[in-house]
Write a protein that holds these residues in place. Structure first.
Motif, PDB file in Angstrom:
ATOM      1  N   ASP A 189       0.846  -1.192   0.000  1.00 24.25           N
ATOM      2  CA  ASP A 189       0.000   0.000   0.000  1.00 24.25           C
ATOM      3  C   ASP A 189       0.885   1.247   0.000  1.00 24.25           C
ATOM      4  N   GLN A 190       0.512   2.201  -0.833  1.00 24.51           N
ATOM      5  CA  GLN A 190       1.297   3.419  -0.979  1.00 24.51           C
ATOM      6  C   GLN A 190       0.658   4.581  -0.207  1.00 24.51           C
ATOM      7  N   ASN A 191       1.512   5.546   0.170  1.00 26.79           N
ATOM      8  CA  ASN A 191       1.053   6.782   0.825  1.00 26.79           C
ATOM      9  C   ASN A 191       0.149   6.506   2.027  1.00 26.79           C
ATOM     10  N   VAL A 192       0.579   5.593   2.842  1.00 27.42           N
ATOM     11  CA  VAL A 192      -0.193   5.223   4.029  1.00 27.42           C
ATOM     12  C   VAL A 192       0.098   6.227   5.160  1.00 27.42           C
ATOM     13  N   PRO A 193      -0.939   6.811   5.774  1.00 24.37           N
ATOM     14  CA  PRO A 193      -0.713   7.716   6.913  1.00 24.37           C
ATOM     15  C   PRO A 193      -0.332   6.904   8.158  1.00 24.37           C
ATOM     16  N   LEU A 194       0.720   7.359   8.825  1.00 24.58           N
ATOM     17  CA  LEU A 194       1.262   6.617   9.964  1.00 24.58           C
ATOM     18  C   LEU A 194       1.370   7.518  11.184  1.00 24.58           C
ATOM     19  N   VAL A 195       1.216   6.911  12.359  1.00 25.51           N
ATOM     20  CA  VAL A 195       1.421   7.630  13.614  1.00 25.51           C
ATOM     21  C   VAL A 195       2.119   6.698  14.598  1.00 25.51           C
ATOM     22  N   SER A 196       3.181   7.199  15.180  1.00 32.51           N
ATOM     23  CA  SER A 196       3.924   6.466  16.199  1.00 32.51           C
ATOM     24  C   SER A 196       3.780   7.212  17.521  1.00 32.51           C
ATOM     25  N   GLN A 197       3.429   6.480  18.583  1.00 29.52           N
ATOM     26  CA  GLN A 197       3.226   7.092  19.890  1.00 29.52           C
ATOM     27  C   GLN A 197       4.097   6.379  20.919  1.00 29.52           C
ATOM     28  N   ARG A 198       4.738   7.181  21.776  1.00 32.47           N
ATOM     29  CA  ARG A 198       5.586   6.620  22.830  1.00 32.47           C
ATOM     30  C   ARG A 198       5.257   7.282  24.160  1.00 32.47           C
ATOM     31  N   PHE A 199       5.036   6.445  25.169  1.00 32.09           N
ATOM     32  CA  PHE A 199       4.685   6.928  26.510  1.00 32.09           C
ATOM     33  C   PHE A 199       5.758   6.454  27.483  1.00 32.09           C
ATOM     34  N   VAL A 200       6.468   7.422  28.096  1.00 33.39           N
ATOM     35  CA  VAL A 200       7.600   7.121  28.982  1.00 33.39           C
ATOM     36  C   VAL A 200       7.218   7.474  30.420  1.00 33.39           C
ATOM     37  N   THR A 201       7.429   6.527  31.348  1.00 31.30           N
ATOM     38  CA  THR A 201       7.150   6.751  32.761  1.00 31.30           C
ATOM     39  C   THR A 201       8.324   6.264  33.608  1.00 31.30           C
ATOM     40  N   THR A 202       8.372   6.753  34.851  1.00 34.40           N
ATOM     41  CA  THR A 202       9.381   6.315  35.813  1.00 34.40           C
ATOM     42  C   THR A 202       8.860   5.110  36.584  1.00 34.40           C
ATOM     43  N   ARG A 262       1.116   2.728  14.115  1.00 33.29           N
ATOM     44  CA  ARG A 262      -0.174   2.382  13.525  1.00 33.29           C
ATOM     45  C   ARG A 262      -0.324   3.056  12.172  1.00 33.29           C
ATOM     46  N   ARG A 263      -1.101   2.408  11.325  1.00 33.55           N
ATOM     47  CA  ARG A 263      -1.568   3.061  10.100  1.00 33.55           C
ATOM     48  C   ARG A 263      -2.969   3.562  10.392  1.00 33.55           C
ATOM     49  N   THR A 264      -3.194   4.858  10.204  1.00 26.86           N
ATOM     50  CA  THR A 264      -4.443   5.471  10.649  1.00 26.86           C
ATOM     51  C   THR A 264      -5.584   5.311   9.649  1.00 26.86           C
ATOM     52  N   ASP A 265      -5.300   4.679   8.495  1.00 24.51           N
ATOM     53  CA  ASP A 265      -6.384   4.443   7.541  1.00 24.51           C
ATOM     54  C   ASP A 265      -7.127   3.145   7.832  1.00 24.51           C
ATOM     55  N   LYS A 266      -6.725   2.420   8.865  1.00 17.89           N
ATOM     56  CA  LYS A 266      -7.408   1.204   9.294  1.00 17.89           C
ATOM     57  C   LYS A 266      -7.722   1.311  10.780  1.00 17.89           C
ATOM     58  N   GLN A 267      -8.789   0.642  11.200  1.00 22.48           N
ATOM     59  CA  GLN A 267      -9.254   0.734  12.565  1.00 22.48           C
ATOM     60  C   GLN A 267      -8.831  -0.480  13.390  1.00 22.48           C
ATOM     61  N   GLY A 268      -8.742  -0.254  14.710  1.00 21.80           N
ATOM     62  CA  GLY A 268      -8.488  -1.356  15.636  1.00 21.80           C
ATOM     63  C   GLY A 268      -7.169  -2.059  15.387  1.00 21.80           C
ATOM     64  N   ASP A 269      -7.180  -3.373  15.647  1.00 29.00           N
ATOM     65  CA  ASP A 269      -5.961  -4.163  15.533  1.00 29.00           C
ATOM     66  C   ASP A 269      -5.461  -4.266  14.098  1.00 29.00           C
ATOM     67  N   THR A 270      -6.333  -4.068  13.135  1.00 32.50           N
ATOM     68  CA  THR A 270      -5.889  -4.161  11.736  1.00 32.50           C
ATOM     69  C   THR A 270      -4.949  -3.022  11.365  1.00 32.50           C
ATOM     70  N   GLY A 271      -4.998  -1.931  12.148  1.00 31.18           N
ATOM     71  CA  GLY A 271      -4.121  -0.806  11.850  1.00 31.18           C
ATOM     72  C   GLY A 271      -2.811  -0.834  12.638  1.00 31.18           C
TER      73      GLY A 271
END
Length: 378
Positions: free
Chosen positions: A70-83, A101-110
């Motif tokens: 798949d081309q031009n897939v929108p992506l988001v990476s999130q990182r949560f850091v705690t002590t 995650r790829r934001t063009d798909k929902q739930g676990d598929t993304g």
């Protein structure tokens, strides 16, 4: 008569003592307090978000018989850091949960990747204090012990223009992070570093079935028809980060990630992920705020307060010494016991007969003495 002692010069002594104290504070604070302040806080709770677009392998297509990219897939990476524990005055343990995650798909598929990383580091140098950390890359399996050998979530206080080892959680090893230049982000001076990771065979890093697959050539989209072709999953990356050097805060990061299947590392056959992902504006602003807050605290302790203490201390000391020596130079007449002799001339000491003597508001007149031995005249 009793002796009258001179009163103690309380105010000058207090000023001298205060001046000495403030000068000592001005000298010791930058060396002692700044070292205690330059430590990673123990209340970390930081979320960073990175976004980008790229090409992504549709994993379900492999089982369908034909790899689909798949081309031009929108992506988001999130990182949560705690002590986490154990953490103390010298060591901090951090846990980072990361997802891509790829934001063009929902739930676990993304969901493309997810892992939980845990490491203990020195609060000042940010280097691991114990070479053993853990990484959990599969939610249904326990975390694995993985040696951590380089920086990750922060640079040391007083970062330098040099090469540092920087740990990569995908390759599970450290690679050189090289200094590039000094630049600015929103007016804040930062150091730019870059890291290049040559292709890494992921089947030698983590024993997962998806890291080495044997499928028909047609499924891979290469010549060979139904002949099984074994492909290995490789990973390479070019990482650029921007660090505020006084605090070591990473204010911006960007990665050009490439994962692919190939028969040879230097010749990719099927892209799994090929994208450039970097901190979004909110994450950059948040990290800039953290860096500026740290700079202000360090500047207050190492510069502002010592300068004020030195100025006030010096003034207090000089004023106290001036008052002390001025009092001594001025002097106080000594009081001796016994009768007091007057240096005034006799004419001034004793008024003439018949002269009026002025004692304040009362006026007296001297009366001629009468000889009581003579009888009064008739």
């Amino acid at each position: 008569m009793a002796d009258r002692s001179e009163p103690r010069p309380i105010v000058p002594l207090v000023l001298v003592g205060l001046g000495v104290f403030l000068l000592v504070v001005a000298i010791l604070m930058p060396t002692y307090m700044t070292g205690r302040l330059e430590k990673t806080p123990l209340d970390l709770e930081i979320t960073t978000v990175s976004t980008g677009t790229g090409t992504v392998l549709n994993a379900a297509s492999l089982t369908a018989g034909r790899a689909q990219i798949d081309q031009n897939v929108p992506l988001v990476s999130q990182r949560f850091v705690t002590t986490e524990e154990p953490s103390d005055s010298d060591t901090i343990t951090v846990q980072a949960g990361s997802t891509l995650r790829r934001t063009d798909k929902q739930g676990d598929t993304g969901l493309l990747t997810a892992l939980v990383d845990r490491v203990s580091a020195d609060r000042k140098t940010a280097m691991p204090v114990d070479p053993v950390g853990t990484i959990q890359a599969q939610g249904d399996k326990p975390a694995e012990e993985v040696p951590h050998t380089g920086l990750q979530y922060k640079f040391p206080f007083g970062a330098e223009q040099k090469t540092y080892p920087f740990f990569d959680t995908v390759a599970r090893q450290s690679f050189d992070m090289n200094f590039v230049e000094e630049t600015e982000i929103n007016g804040l001076p930062v150091y730019h570093y870059t890291q290049t990771i040559a292709p890494v065979d992921l089947s030698t890093v983590v024993n997962l079935p998806t890291n080495k697959l044997a499928l028909p050539a047609d499924t891979w989209g290469v010549p060979g028809g139904s002949v099984p072709i074994t492909m290995t999953r490789f990973y390479e990356n070019t990482r650029n980060i921007y660090v505020e050097p006084k605090t070591g805060v990473i204010v911006k990061g960007e990665e050009a990630v490439h994962q692919y299947y190939a028969r040879r590392a230097e010749t990719p056959d099927v892209d799994v992920l090929n994208a450039t992902i970097g901190f979004d504006d909110n994450s950059v602003d948040f990290q800039l705020g953290k860096a500026r807050e740290g700079i202000d605290q360090i500047s207050l302790i190492s510069r502002t307060i010592p300068i004020i203490a030195a100025i006030v201390g010096l003034i207090s000391l000089l004023v106290g010494l001036f008052l002390l020596f001025f009092r001594k130079g001025r002097g106080t007449p000594a009081t001796a016991s016994g009768p007091r002799t007057s240096t005034a001339p006799p004419s001034a000491a004793r008024p003439a007969r018949g002269e009026n003597r002025d004692f304040g508001d009362e006026r007296t007149e001297e009366i001629p003495r009468t000889d009581l031995r003579k009888p009064p005249q008739q």
